[in-house]
Design an enzyme around this catalytic site. Structure first.
Site, PDB file in Angstrom:
ATOM      1  N   GLU A  93       0.867  -1.263   0.101  1.00  0.00           N
ATOM      2  CA  GLU A  93       0.104  -0.117  -0.154  1.00  0.00           C
ATOM      3  C   GLU A  93       1.106   1.231   0.052  1.00  0.00           C
ATOM      4  O   GLU A  93       1.980   1.284   0.627  1.00  0.00           O
ATOM      5  CB  GLU A  93      -0.865  -0.207   1.391  1.00  0.00           C
ATOM      6  CG  GLU A  93      -1.929  -1.060   1.148  1.00  0.00           C
ATOM      7  CD  GLU A  93      -2.901  -1.286   2.310  1.00  0.00           C
ATOM      8  OE1 GLU A  93      -4.006  -1.468   2.343  1.00  0.00           O
ATOM      9  OE2 GLU A  93      -2.312  -0.986   3.427  1.00  0.00           O
ATOM     10  N   CYS A 113       3.287   8.306   1.392  1.00  0.00           N
ATOM     11  CA  CYS A 113       3.853   7.449   2.420  1.00  0.00           C
ATOM     12  C   CYS A 113       4.071   6.328   1.482  1.00  0.00           C
ATOM     13  O   CYS A 113       2.984   5.439   1.208  1.00  0.00           O
ATOM     14  CB  CYS A 113       2.689   7.285   3.390  1.00  0.00           C
ATOM     15  SG  CYS A 113       2.833   5.985   4.619  1.00  0.00           S
ATOM     16  N   CYS A 120       6.109  -7.120   7.263  1.00  0.00           N
ATOM     17  CA  CYS A 120       7.226  -6.588   8.209  1.00  0.00           C
ATOM     18  C   CYS A 120       7.514  -7.496   9.061  1.00  0.00           C
ATOM     19  O   CYS A 120       6.702  -8.196   9.896  1.00  0.00           O
ATOM     20  CB  CYS A 120       6.585  -5.269   8.836  1.00  0.00           C
ATOM     21  SG  CYS A 120       8.027  -4.530   9.680  1.00  0.00           S
ATOM     22  N   CYS A 124       5.621  -5.231  15.671  1.00  0.00           N
ATOM     23  CA  CYS A 124       4.987  -4.447  16.670  1.00  0.00           C
ATOM     24  C   CYS A 124       3.518  -4.922  17.075  1.00  0.00           C
ATOM     25  O   CYS A 124       2.858  -4.771  16.330  1.00  0.00           O
ATOM     26  CB  CYS A 124       5.219  -3.117  16.415  1.00  0.00           C
ATOM     27  SG  CYS A 124       7.151  -2.659  15.937  1.00  0.00           S
ATOM     28  N   CYS A 127       0.793  -2.398  15.555  1.00  0.00           N
ATOM     29  CA  CYS A 127       0.732  -2.004  13.996  1.00  0.00           C
ATOM     30  C   CYS A 127       0.041  -3.136  13.143  1.00  0.00           C
ATOM     31  O   CYS A 127       0.245  -4.413  13.298  1.00  0.00           O
ATOM     32  CB  CYS A 127       2.212  -1.885  13.397  1.00  0.00           C
ATOM     33  SG  CYS A 127       2.422  -1.786  11.924  1.00  0.00           S
ATOM     34  N   CYS A 348      -1.296   5.944   9.514  1.00  0.00           N
ATOM     35  CA  CYS A 348       0.118   4.898   9.929  1.00  0.00           C
ATOM     36  C   CYS A 348      -0.456   3.759  10.706  1.00  0.00           C
ATOM     37  O   CYS A 348      -1.237   3.855  11.574  1.00  0.00           O
ATOM     38  CB  CYS A 348       0.853   5.801  11.025  1.00  0.00           C
ATOM     39  SG  CYS A 348       1.931   7.172  10.138  1.00  0.00           S
TER      40      CYS A 348
HETATM   41  N1  SAH Z   1       8.703   0.357  10.128  1.00  0.00           N
HETATM   42  C1  SAH Z   1       9.067   1.800  10.227  1.00  0.00           C
HETATM   43  C2  SAH Z   1       8.272   2.401   9.176  1.00  0.00           C
HETATM   44  C3  SAH Z   1       6.752   1.949   9.013  1.00  0.00           C
HETATM   45  S1  SAH Z   1       5.668   2.348  10.333  1.00  0.00           S
HETATM   46  C4  SAH Z   1       8.771   2.183  11.576  1.00  0.00           C
HETATM   47  O1  SAH Z   1       8.125   1.519  12.416  1.00  0.00           O
HETATM   48  O2  SAH Z   1       9.150   3.255  11.882  1.00  0.00           O
HETATM   49  C5  SAH Z   1       5.342   4.013  10.136  1.00  0.00           C
HETATM   50  C6  SAH Z   1       4.991   4.581  11.466  1.00  0.00           C
HETATM   51  O3  SAH Z   1       3.573   4.304  11.890  1.00  0.00           O
HETATM   52  C7  SAH Z   1       5.714   4.355  12.761  1.00  0.00           C
HETATM   53  O4  SAH Z   1       6.233   5.439  13.482  1.00  0.00           O
HETATM   54  C8  SAH Z   1       4.930   3.456  13.407  1.00  0.00           C
HETATM   55  O5  SAH Z   1       5.262   3.451  14.994  1.00  0.00           O
HETATM   56  C9  SAH Z   1       3.564   3.942  13.436  1.00  0.00           C
HETATM   57  N2  SAH Z   1       2.405   3.220  13.532  1.00  0.00           N
HETATM   58  C10 SAH Z   1       2.169   1.894  13.631  1.00  0.00           C
HETATM   59  N3  SAH Z   1       1.164   1.398  14.045  1.00  0.00           N
HETATM   60  C11 SAH Z   1       0.542   2.490  14.270  1.00  0.00           C
HETATM   61  C12 SAH Z   1      -0.806   2.459  14.799  1.00  0.00           C
HETATM   62  N4  SAH Z   1      -1.746   1.633  15.084  1.00  0.00           N
HETATM   63  N5  SAH Z   1      -1.112   3.886  15.060  1.00  0.00           N
HETATM   64  C13 SAH Z   1      -0.323   4.821  15.062  1.00  0.00           C
HETATM   65  N6  SAH Z   1       0.932   4.853  14.418  1.00  0.00           N
HETATM   66  C14 SAH Z   1       1.287   3.648  14.073  1.00  0.00           C
HETATM   67 FE1  SF4 Z   2       6.977  -3.069  11.148  1.00  0.00          FE
HETATM   68 FE2  SF4 Z   2       4.745  -1.982  11.884  1.00  0.00          FE
HETATM   69 FE3  SF4 Z   2       6.652  -2.246  13.533  1.00  0.00          FE
HETATM   70 FE4  SF4 Z   2       7.023  -0.275  11.592  1.00  0.00          FE
HETATM   71  S1  SF4 Z   2       5.547  -0.393  13.166  1.00  0.00           S
HETATM   72  S2  SF4 Z   2       8.684  -2.064  12.372  1.00  0.00           S
HETATM   73  S3  SF4 Z   2       5.878  -1.638   9.869  1.00  0.00           S
HETATM   74  S4  SF4 Z   2       5.598  -3.714  12.471  1.00  0.00           S
END
Ligand code: SAH
Ligand code: SF4
Length: 357
Positions: A93, A113, A120, A124, A127, A348
């Site tokens: 996406e 973006c 990934c 996390c 996420c 995000c």
């Molecule tokens: N993997 C990288 C980039 C992709 S995620 C990273 O983790 O930085 C992009 C951003 O979205 C990151 O700051 C991540 O912490 C944030 N993010 C992920 N899940 C989210 C959520 N459920 N609500 C708000 N931000 C989120």
């Molecule tokens: Fe991967 Fe999502 Fe964690 Fe970024 S926030 S490192 S995209 S699992």
């Protein structure tokens, strides 16, 4: 299925070598680059400056386009989410976000973006992309095409990119660095280095490599915690990246590049939004010139995530403001972010291929 040999995977240096191997002059590679990135040709036949024999060789060797648009969803706030299909059926996406000038309502900049992986591996807890697990790294061509395809589809020019889509860009380091190399080549007139932000959970060795690379870009560090204990709960990989080591690599990055750092911080109710967190966060912020973006937690319940994810709740809006003020009071620079595109799950961390209604 064989992996296609996308021409946009190649930096100018590499293409020059290949074209010389074909028996042609080095400058022919620059002509190919102009055809691809300035004239945006879809067929090597259309690069009329090239000798016919070379055009044929290119047609036999490379593919130009790497994506197929499989779905487009528009949000009320103007953002647009693209779902792209890759050659092997995987999906990624990309989100288009226009920023309007408050006085005349004209679009003043356009941020895209972009994704660096399908899925990934970091997984996390908060996420949506993490729930997909790791599928594969994107090639440079697949990353660059996200920009070229959106520009073509909307007839616009992207002014800023953020690696905040799917994937952890520093775990796909070579392809991401080559992408930045191609995007910032002045004659391609695509993007300036200062308009590129790379968001990462903080892979310390790669942060140091990037600091010494040809094109260091703005770093956004997904911090989300002020203690190792909580960070490990929400970012499993943080067990191997303690905050001390992370901060040391960020200080190194700043020393080498002089580019201020941005931190991203999602307040989770009763976990990382206390007075003590505000104090510790401000202390972290003061180590190098930096600012923190406080981002509201976007709902990911549509993914059906289980375990610790279910315990995470967003800090309510008024409490987020209070928290931000406290961090400021202790000396940190703070921006409180609103979310783009939540009605289409394009915000995000919500990039998980939900097809929606
Ligand atoms: N993997 C990288 C980039 C992709 S995620 C990273 O983790 O930085 C992009 C951003 O979205 C990151 O700051 C991540 O912490 C944030 N993010 C992920 N899940 C989210 C959520 N459920 N609500 C708000 N931000 C989120
Ligand atoms: Fe991967 Fe999502 Fe964690 Fe970024 S926030 S490192 S995209 S699992």
């Amino acid at each position: 299925m064989d992996k296609p040999n996308y021409i946009k995977n190649y930096t100018l240096d590499k293409l020059e070598i290949l074209i010389q191997d074909f028996g042609f002059e080095k400058y022919r590679a620059s002509q190919v680059f102009s055809g691809l990135y300035v004239d945006r040709i879809d067929n090597f036949k259309d690069i009329k400056t090239l000798p016919p024999k070379l055009r044929e060789l290119l047609i036999d060797t490379f593919r130009i386009n790497s994506l197929e648009i499989s779905k487009i969803r528009k949000s009320e706030d103007g953002s647009i989410k693209y779902l792209f299909k890759l050659f092997d059926g995987k999906q990624i996406e990309t989100v288009y976000m226009p920023w309007y000038d408050e006085t005349d309502g004209e679009i003043e900049r356009v941020t895209l973006c972009i994704s660096s992986m399908a899925g990934c591996p970091v997984e996390c807890a908060f996420c949506a992309t993490g729930t997909l697990g790791f599928q594969r790294n994107l090639t440079s061509g697949e990353i660059i095409d996200q920009i070229l395809f959106v520009e073509k589809d909307l007839g616009i020019k992207v002014t800023n990119i953020v690696f905040m889509g799917m994937g952890e860009p520093l775990l796909n380091y070579n392809n991401v660095v080559n992408t930045i190399d191609i995007l910032t080549l002045p004659k391609n007139n695509l993007l300036r280095r200062k308009k590129i932000t790379l968001s990462t959970v903080g892979i310390t060795a790669k942060i140091k490599h990037l600091a010494l690379s040809k094109n260091p870009v703005k770093l956004a560090i997904s911090l989300h915690a002020t203690t190792n204990g909580f960070r490990e709960k929400i970012i499993p990989m943080a067990k191997g990246i303690q905050l001390n080591a992370l901060m040391e690599s960020i200080e190194y990055y700043y020393r080498k590049t002089r580019i201020p750092v941005t931190y991203e911080y999602i307040p989770f109710e009763n976990y990382n939004d206390t007075e003590e967190d505000a104090k510790r966060l401000a202390k972290i912020l003061k180590r190098v010139p930096s600012r923190v973006n406080i981002i509201p937690f976007n709902d990911i319940s549509f993914t059906g995530a289980v375990g610790f994810s279910n315990k995470l709740k967003p800090t309510p809006k008024d409490k987020i403001l209070e928290f931000g003020l406290k961090v400021r009071h202790y000396g940190g620079a703070v921006t409180i972010r609103d979310t783009f595109g939540t009605d289409i799950e394009a915000a995000c961390g919500q990039l998980a291929l939900s097809e929606g209604a």
